[in-house]
Design a protein around this motif. Structure first.
Motif, short mmCIF file in Angstrom:
data_model
loop_
_atom_site.label_atom_id
_atom_site.label_comp_id
_atom_site.label_asym_id
_atom_site.label_seq_id
_atom_site.Cartn_x
_atom_site.Cartn_y
_atom_site.Cartn_z
N LEU A 4 -36.09 -7.99 -40.55
CA LEU A 4 -36.05 -8.20 -42.02
C LEU A 4 -34.78 -7.68 -42.25
O LEU A 4 -34.13 -7.05 -41.62
CB LEU A 4 -36.93 -6.98 -43.70
CG LEU A 4 -38.90 -7.90 -43.18
CD1 LEU A 4 -38.87 -6.45 -44.08
CD2 LEU A 4 -38.55 -8.73 -44.01
N PRO A 5 -33.93 -8.94 -43.07
CA PRO A 5 -32.32 -8.58 -43.21
C PRO A 5 -32.02 -7.43 -44.12
O PRO A 5 -32.91 -7.05 -45.01
CB PRO A 5 -32.13 -9.69 -44.04
CG PRO A 5 -33.70 -10.53 -44.60
CD PRO A 5 -34.77 -10.30 -43.59
N GLU A 6 -31.02 -7.31 -43.61
CA GLU A 6 -30.79 -6.21 -44.94
C GLU A 6 -30.25 -5.81 -45.51
O GLU A 6 -29.88 -7.38 -46.63
CB GLU A 6 -29.69 -5.01 -43.91
CG GLU A 6 -29.52 -4.19 -42.20
CD GLU A 6 -28.90 -3.66 -41.51
OE1 GLU A 6 -27.82 -3.50 -42.77
OE2 GLU A 6 -28.38 -3.89 -40.44
N TRP A 7 -30.64 -5.41 -47.19
CA TRP A 7 -30.16 -5.34 -47.74
C TRP A 7 -29.01 -5.56 -48.34
O TRP A 7 -28.08 -6.57 -48.76
CB TRP A 7 -30.78 -4.12 -48.90
CG TRP A 7 -29.77 -4.20 -50.63
CD1 TRP A 7 -29.00 -3.03 -50.84
CD2 TRP A 7 -29.96 -5.36 -51.30
NE1 TRP A 7 -28.56 -3.51 -51.97
CE2 TRP A 7 -28.93 -4.33 -52.73
CE3 TRP A 7 -29.59 -5.99 -52.23
CZ2 TRP A 7 -28.29 -5.12 -53.03
CZ3 TRP A 7 -30.13 -6.98 -52.58
CH2 TRP A 7 -29.08 -6.07 -53.45
N THR A 8 -27.87 -4.36 -47.69
CA THR A 8 -26.02 -5.19 -47.55
C THR A 8 -25.72 -6.78 -47.22
O THR A 8 -25.03 -6.53 -47.86
CB THR A 8 -26.01 -3.88 -46.51
OG1 THR A 8 -26.18 -3.89 -45.63
CG2 THR A 8 -26.06 -2.09 -47.50
N ASP A 9 -26.29 -6.90 -46.47
CA ASP A 9 -26.40 -7.86 -46.12
C ASP A 9 -26.34 -9.20 -46.56
O ASP A 9 -25.93 -10.71 -47.37
CB ASP A 9 -27.48 -9.01 -44.45
CG ASP A 9 -26.62 -7.81 -43.49
OD1 ASP A 9 -25.48 -7.67 -43.40
OD2 ASP A 9 -26.97 -8.23 -42.40
N LEU A 10 -27.75 -8.84 -48.15
CA LEU A 10 -27.96 -9.99 -48.88
C LEU A 10 -27.31 -9.27 -49.86
O LEU A 10 -26.64 -10.47 -50.83
CB LEU A 10 -29.22 -9.55 -49.67
CG LEU A 10 -30.50 -9.73 -48.94
CD1 LEU A 10 -31.80 -9.95 -48.80
CD2 LEU A 10 -30.89 -11.26 -48.94
N ARG A 11 -26.71 -8.16 -50.40
CA ARG A 11 -25.39 -8.12 -51.41
C ARG A 11 -24.15 -9.06 -50.68
O ARG A 11 -23.66 -9.62 -51.88
CB ARG A 11 -24.90 -6.59 -50.79
CG ARG A 11 -24.12 -6.17 -52.12
CD ARG A 11 -24.16 -4.46 -52.15
NE ARG A 11 -22.87 -4.26 -53.14
CZ ARG A 11 -21.93 -3.70 -53.13
NH1 ARG A 11 -21.35 -2.91 -52.24
NH2 ARG A 11 -21.33 -3.60 -53.81
N PHE A 12 -23.88 -8.57 -49.86
CA PHE A 12 -22.87 -10.16 -48.82
C PHE A 12 -22.90 -10.72 -49.16
O PHE A 12 -22.71 -12.20 -50.07
CB PHE A 12 -22.43 -9.36 -47.57
CG PHE A 12 -21.68 -8.66 -47.52
CD1 PHE A 12 -20.35 -8.31 -47.21
CD2 PHE A 12 -22.30 -7.08 -47.63
CE1 PHE A 12 -19.26 -7.56 -46.60
CE2 PHE A 12 -21.29 -5.97 -46.97
CZ PHE A 12 -19.65 -5.85 -46.85
N PHE A 13 -24.25 -11.69 -48.73
CA PHE A 13 -24.75 -13.34 -49.77
C PHE A 13 -24.18 -13.50 -51.11
O PHE A 13 -24.11 -14.25 -50.98
CB PHE A 13 -26.36 -13.50 -48.64
CG PHE A 13 -27.58 -14.51 -49.74
CD1 PHE A 13 -26.50 -15.85 -48.86
CD2 PHE A 13 -28.01 -14.23 -50.71
CE1 PHE A 13 -27.74 -16.93 -50.20
CE2 PHE A 13 -28.48 -15.53 -51.32
CZ PHE A 13 -28.03 -16.69 -50.55
N LEU A 14 -25.20 -12.73 -52.10
CA LEU A 14 -25.16 -12.80 -53.30
C LEU A 14 -23.37 -12.78 -53.82
O LEU A 14 -22.87 -13.52 -54.17
CB LEU A 14 -25.89 -11.56 -53.95
CG LEU A 14 -26.92 -11.20 -53.99
CD1 LEU A 14 -27.22 -9.85 -54.76
CD2 LEU A 14 -27.32 -12.72 -54.76
N GLU A 15 -22.52 -12.51 -53.07
CA GLU A 15 -21.47 -12.16 -53.45
C GLU A 15 -20.47 -13.17 -53.59
O GLU A 15 -19.23 -13.37 -54.01
CB GLU A 15 -20.39 -10.92 -53.09
CG GLU A 15 -20.83 -9.42 -54.60
CD GLU A 15 -20.42 -9.55 -55.34
OE1 GLU A 15 -20.09 -10.43 -56.03
OE2 GLU A 15 -21.42 -8.43 -56.06
N LEU A 16 -20.91 -13.30 -51.78
CA LEU A 16 -19.97 -15.28 -51.80
C LEU A 16 -20.50 -16.04 -52.11
O LEU A 16 -19.87 -17.37 -52.76
CB LEU A 16 -20.26 -15.13 -49.79
CG LEU A 16 -19.53 -15.84 -49.81
CD1 LEU A 16 -18.26 -16.37 -49.60
CD2 LEU A 16 -20.22 -16.45 -47.93
#
Length: 310
Positions: A4-16
């Protein structure tokens, strides 16, 4: 996809997704732009899909990226809610709330309210975005906002904050130098102060069109603060809601029976609405609108009618 993708990577995705550029996302996240790019590359590799189309203008979500967005936002909301609950925020609001409001409404109505709210919640901080436009909730420019155009797409909590009237105002200086205004037909020969027409933050701000003729706009401004000053100096008539006009005699009502009706909407992304700190600001604005209708619609008996020039 084996992991599963890490939550921190998804946070980077959201901000971008919200910022649209690596530099914008890096400022939000307080990291180097190369770190943002590396995290996005890793996330795309894990998912086996391209989430962004890259161009000179920036990063734009692909169809897969748009499909992922609401799931990432739900995870963000759950993380924020968990942090608040663990921190005891169900009792006292804490943290920073970014509130986007129209400029004059923010200065004359909202700022005084926030002084009382902050005294009640010592761990709460407010970023008040008092803007000549409306805060963009889609890219999380604000946590909640007051707007004249209710969101019609996306996951938002939305409520009508207040219906309000735009009335005609002019300075005594202007009225003394120009022909009297006794009927709406008399307005056709007068000067007006208005918004810059190709910079309207909302089509709802084209209320002068309801006069029944094309007004002679002698002074146009990007915001209402400048309009109020221009009208006070005698540059023309303007339309404004009651809360915007200071009670100092520099502007008086003209043709009290004429008005244009509009509405303010209060909106917040659904995941942020659940947060205690956002809810206390939301409730404060609702309570203000319900208990002070005179801010939005003038009492007909309490009016300064336009003074006919003598």
């Amino acid at each position: 996809m084996n992991t599963l993708p890490e939550w921190t990577d998804l946070r980077f995705f959201l901000e971008l997704a919200r910022a649209g550029t690596l530099s914008g996302a890096s400022r939000r996240l307080e990291v180097e732009h190369t770190t943002v790019a590396r995290r996005i590359d890793r996330l795309e590799a894990q998912l086996g899909s391209t989430l962004f189309d890259r161009s000179r203008e920036g990063y734009e979500l692909t169809e897969v990226g748009r499909a992922l967005l609401p799931h990432a936002e739900a995870m963000e909301g759950a993380a924020l809610a968990a942090a608040e609950q663990i921190g005891g925020a169900e009792v006292a609001a804490h943290g920073v709330v970014r509130l986007g409001v129209p400029e004059v409404f923010g200065v004359r109505v909202v700022a005084p309210l926030l002084a009382r709210l902050l005294a009640q919640h010592p761990d709460l901080s407010i970023d008040l975005l008092a803007l000549p436009s409306f805060a963009n909730l889609a890219n999380r420019e604000a946590d909640l906002g007051v707007t004249m155009d209710a969101p019609t797409t996306g996951r938002y909590m939305v409520t009508r904050l207040a219906s309000f009237h735009f009335y005609l105002y002019a300075s005594p200086i202007y009225l003394a130098k120009h022909p009297p205004i006794r009927t709406q037909a008399d307005l056709a020969g007068h000067d007006f102060v208005d918004y810059v027409q190709d910079r309207l933050a909302s089509r709802e701000l084209s209320y002068l069109n309801e006069l029944g003729f094309t007004p002679r706009r002698r002074m146009c401004c990007s915001g209402m603060t400048a309009q109020l000053e221009a009208a006070s100096l005698g540059m023309g008539l303007m339309m404004a809601p009651p809360y915007a006009v200071p009670d100092n005699g520099r502007l008086v009502r003209v043709l009290p029976d004429f008005h244009a009706e509009r509405a303010f909407w209060l909106a917040a992304p659904t995941d942020l609405y659940r947060l205690r700190r956002v809810k206390v600001v939301w409730n404060l604005l609702r309570e203000c609108a319900e208990s002070h209708p005179d801010l939005f619609v003038a009492d007909k008996a309490d009016t300064d009618a336009g003074l006919p020039a003598s």
